[in-house]
Design an enzyme around this catalytic site. Structure first.
Site, PDB file in Angstrom:
ATOM      1  N   ASP A  32       0.757  -1.073  -0.049  1.00 57.44           N
ATOM      2  CA  ASP A  32      -0.015   0.071   0.076  1.00 57.44           C
ATOM      3  C   ASP A  32       0.792   1.295   0.015  1.00 57.44           C
ATOM      4  O   ASP A  32       1.800   1.245   0.701  1.00 57.44           O
ATOM      5  CB  ASP A  32      -0.911  -0.085   1.253  1.00 57.44           C
ATOM      6  CG  ASP A  32      -2.053   1.114   1.247  1.00 57.44           C
ATOM      7  OD1 ASP A  32      -3.023   0.803   0.417  1.00 57.44           O
ATOM      8  OD2 ASP A  32      -1.728   2.096   1.542  1.00 57.44           O
ATOM      9  N   ASN A  55      -2.879  13.262  -4.580  1.00 58.89           N
ATOM     10  CA  ASN A  55      -4.361  13.240  -5.221  1.00 58.89           C
ATOM     11  C   ASN A  55      -4.863  14.607  -4.917  1.00 58.89           C
ATOM     12  O   ASN A  55      -5.418  15.634  -5.619  1.00 58.89           O
ATOM     13  CB  ASN A  55      -5.116  12.133  -4.880  1.00 58.89           C
ATOM     14  CG  ASN A  55      -5.193  11.070  -5.816  1.00 58.89           C
ATOM     15  OD1 ASN A  55      -4.569  11.310  -6.986  1.00 58.89           O
ATOM     16  ND2 ASN A  55      -5.732   9.993  -5.531  1.00 58.89           N
ATOM     17  N   HIS A 103      -6.441  14.131  -9.376  1.00 54.84           N
ATOM     18  CA  HIS A 103      -6.436  12.577  -9.446  1.00 54.84           C
ATOM     19  C   HIS A 103      -5.830  12.186 -10.744  1.00 54.84           C
ATOM     20  O   HIS A 103      -5.199  10.964 -10.996  1.00 54.84           O
ATOM     21  CB  HIS A 103      -7.809  12.145  -9.471  1.00 54.84           C
ATOM     22  CG  HIS A 103      -8.571  12.193  -8.209  1.00 54.84           C
ATOM     23  ND1 HIS A 103      -8.331  11.162  -7.311  1.00 54.84           N
ATOM     24  CD2 HIS A 103      -9.216  13.232  -7.480  1.00 54.84           C
ATOM     25  CE1 HIS A 103      -8.999  11.583  -6.102  1.00 54.84           C
ATOM     26  NE2 HIS A 103      -9.546  12.760  -6.254  1.00 54.84           N
ATOM     27  N   ASP A 120      -2.970   9.367 -10.967  1.00 52.81           N
ATOM     28  CA  ASP A 120      -3.190   8.247 -12.054  1.00 52.81           C
ATOM     29  C   ASP A 120      -1.802   8.179 -12.853  1.00 52.81           C
ATOM     30  O   ASP A 120      -1.403   6.836 -12.920  1.00 52.81           O
ATOM     31  CB  ASP A 120      -4.361   8.280 -12.949  1.00 52.81           C
ATOM     32  CG  ASP A 120      -5.526   8.255 -12.351  1.00 52.81           C
ATOM     33  OD1 ASP A 120      -5.761   7.750 -11.299  1.00 52.81           O
ATOM     34  OD2 ASP A 120      -6.701   8.758 -13.038  1.00 52.81           O
ATOM     35  N   ASP A 152      -4.602   2.446  -4.642  1.00 58.97           N
ATOM     36  CA  ASP A 152      -3.379   2.504  -4.351  1.00 58.97           C
ATOM     37  C   ASP A 152      -2.552   1.155  -3.769  1.00 58.97           C
ATOM     38  O   ASP A 152      -1.495   1.232  -3.140  1.00 58.97           O
ATOM     39  CB  ASP A 152      -2.504   3.698  -3.629  1.00 58.97           C
ATOM     40  CG  ASP A 152      -3.208   3.911  -2.323  1.00 58.97           C
ATOM     41  OD1 ASP A 152      -4.166   3.069  -2.113  1.00 58.97           O
ATOM     42  OD2 ASP A 152      -2.586   4.627  -1.395  1.00 58.97           O
TER      43      ASP A 152
END
Length: 648
Positions: free
Chosen positions: A261, A269, A274, A278, A304
């Site tokens: 993680d 973000n 966002h 990405d 994530d």
């Protein structure tokens, strides 16, 4: 070698069936009977004329013709090779068959007409039957080669008709005309049949093409269904399918399931949007693939979070997980900005940790959870002890999530006294949580659970409201002190809530003391300084708690808006030592030089209290003075202390 029918069947199944090849394979079924028909009819015709015609017409020529037919029959009956299934080869052989059909038709027709010169009416009728039956039989056998069928009809029947007309026999001429008309109708039917065959083959070919396209589309959809569209990595479905396949293998095999993680991904973000988040995930996906051994399965499970399966023991899995975490930590360039995140990992081992897919995943998630909270940026291996610890944390989180804070939270009070008079000058508010399911929960665990489940702001607001209510009950100038955590300092809404409580209360903010720790300052120094200045602007005072245990004490004292320092309880036992008293006195003198009040914590004996007074400390706190008490006990102590002071 496979025969024609097996190859034909195979070609149908494979879907590679060009029209010339299909035509050629069908002819292989029909042409050998054609040559057999020619040979038998020729032999019978020669036999019926054996005593009437010369030997070369009844023996030599038919023998040669029958031998040629048998040779061609064997050629068409030979095993089919892969070369025969090539369209150009099949086309060339059918073209050859057309020319040979013309030659054979001419030769057999001339031979039969030569025999017609001998014998009586029966023999002449036999020749007419031979020509007509043989031609019509050959035409039917050449259904899938209409050009050859047409040439045979035109050649053989044409020669027969001309022959009949030149002989002057009206009967034979009529017979020839009838045969020609029947042949024309048969040729029309044959042509329609051939056209239907072509249409069927083309339709089947189109159907096979559509099936291949549908199969390819299905395969692509299946691939896409197991691929993460953003990173190109396998997705969650593929990950669990691969895990199930491993579990169906040998029971003695050992493999590890890991989860990764990202740390600090949410600020990327929130700060850059966002789209940039990405792009970062795509960069990290590329890095993970580059670090991934072919035997290792790596997948993006969502958000994530990434998963990996290592066919080996925990040592190998931990090494691979550490490589992944190292690759993730490398700064990533996203357009004009550079960002850096981290990664924490957890692994579980088959069959040690669990024996089914979801349990292995859950155990790895347990380990990841622990890594995120206690060993961020590293890999943690699942163990039974870890499960016990995490389950207790989960129980805390569950209880905090559903807690009625107004009913379950309370405040205990520990006094800070003036060492000269032993009178309380302030009370520190200490949080207490009594859960209906867990009972009394230590404050440290309560705060950690509140932060994990997102209720830290509610907890702080509830406790601060209790502190303000208590302040209204205390006589002037006794104050209360309230502890702020690092989460409180960094949360703008929490600070706004505290300021709103102060504005709405009728208490004197100068009787409020906010306590913070040095570890809080180290993490968010600039934020902490701005927040403390806002709180101090209300008239409240600021105390630095646990002084002497941090990393930048002198810097903190100089740069922050402080009013008091509280010397950590670990120094109190050293009041009985000469060197210890010198050190503590130096700290007190430093605070005094900066015009800061100084409280020594952790006083647990009368001797320590006396030594603190001798060392020049005017304020002290500890179990010897008083343990944390309830509101009623605290108010009773204040009242009794006030009466004692008045009597004195």
């Amino acid at each position: 070698m496979p025969d024609a029918s097996s190859i034909q069947s195979k070609m149908h199944r494979a879907g590679h069936y060009p029209l010339p090849v299909a035509q050629y394979l069908r002819l292989r079924e029909r042409i050998p009977p054609l040559y057999g028909l020619l040979s038998i009819n020729a032999g019978i015709l020669a036999y019926t004329h054996r005593a009437l015609a010369p030997g070369y017409l009844t023996l030599t020529i038919p023998a040669i013709l029958i031998a040629c037919c048998l040779i061609r029959m064997l050629v068409w009956l030979r095993p089919v090779t892969q070369r025969d299934l090539e369209a150009d080869v099949a086309h060339r052989r059918m073209k050859q068959a057309v020319w040979l059909s013309l030659i054979f038709a001419t030769t057999f027709a001339v031979w039969a007409l030569c025999l017609d010169r001998y014998g009586g009416p029966y023999e002449h009728g036999h020749v007419a039957v031979f020509v007509s039956v043989t031609v019509l039989g050959c035409v039917f056998c050449l259904t899938f080669l209409p050009t050859a069928a047409l040439l045979i009809c035109v050649t053989a029947l044409g020669m027969f008709l001309v022959y009949c007309m030149t002989t002057g026999s009206e009967t034979l001429t009529a017979v020839a005309i009838n045969i020609a008309l029947v042949a024309a109708v048969i040729l029309k039917i044959l042509r329609d049949t051939y056209d239907s065959f072509v249409e069927l083959e083309m339709a089947q070919r189109e159907l096979r093409v559509e099936r291949r396209q549908a199969q390819a589309l299905g395969d692509e959809n299946a691939r896409l269904a197991q691929t993460d569209a953003l990173t190109g990595l396998p997705n969650r479905r593929y990950f669990f399918a691969a895990l199930e396949r491993l579990l169906e293998g040998p029971q003695e095999q050992v493999f590890c399931v890991g989860l990764i993680d990202l740390d600090r991904f949410k600020p990327v973000n929130d700060t850059y949007g966002h789209a940039q988040g990405d792009r970062l995930l795509q960069v990290i996906g590329t890095r993970l693939i580059a670090q991934c051994d072919p035997s290792v399965t790596i997948a993006r499970l969502g958000g994530d979070e990434f998963g990996f399966i290592v066919p080996g023991g925990p040592e190998e899995a931990e090494a691979i997980a550490q490589k992944f975490c190292t690759a993730i930590r490398m700064p990533a360039r996203l357009g004009e900005v550079t960002v850096a995140v981290g990664g924490s990992a957890g692994i579980s081992i088959y069959p040690e940790s669990a024996r089914n897919a979801h349990s292995l995943y859950d155990r790895a998630d347990f380990a990841l959870y622990h890594a995120k909270n206690h060993r961020r940026g590293q890999c943690v291996r699942f163990s039974d002890q870890l499960e016990t610890l995490i389950r207790s944390e989960q129980a805390l989180d569950s209880a905090m999530q559903s807690a009625d804070l107004a009913r379950e939270l309370s405040v205990a009070y520990q006094p800070i006294i003036a060492t000269e008079s032993n009178q309380p000058v302030s009370f520190e508010c200490l949080a207490r949580w009594t859960s209906p399911t867990l009972g009394a929960v230590p404050p440290e665990q309560m705060i950690a659970a509140a932060e994990r489940v997102g209720r830290a702001r509610e907890v702080t607001a509830t406790l601060f409201g209790r502190a303000l209510d208590t302040l209204a009950l205390l006589p002037h100038p006794i104050s209360v002190s309230f502890n702020l955590s690092g989460h409180d300092i960094s949360d703008e809404e929490t600070i706004a809530t505290l300021l709103d409580h102060i504005r709405r209360s009728e208490c004197d903010a100068r009787r409020l003391l906010f306590e913070i720790t040095e570890t809080t300052l180290i993490a968010e120094f600039e934020t902490a300084r701005a927040v403390l200045e806002r709180l101090r602007a209300t008239g409240a005072r600021i105390a630095l708690d646990d002084f002497g245990t941090g990393y930048s004490s002198l810097s903190s004292l100089h740069q922050l808006p402080l009013d008091m320092v509280k010397i950590d309880r670990s120094f109190a036992p050293r009041l009985d030592e000469t060197v210890g008293r010198r050190l503590i006195s130096a700290i007190r003198n430093l605070a005094r030089a900066l015009s800061l009040e100084c409280v020594i914590e952790g006083i647990e004996t009368e001797d320590q209290l006396l030594s603190a007074r001798i060392a020049g400390f005017s304020l002290a706190q500890g179990f010897h003075i008083a343990r944390p008490m309830s509101l009623e006990d605290m108010l009773g102590r204040v009242e009794s202390s006030s009466k004692a002071w008045q009597l004195a």
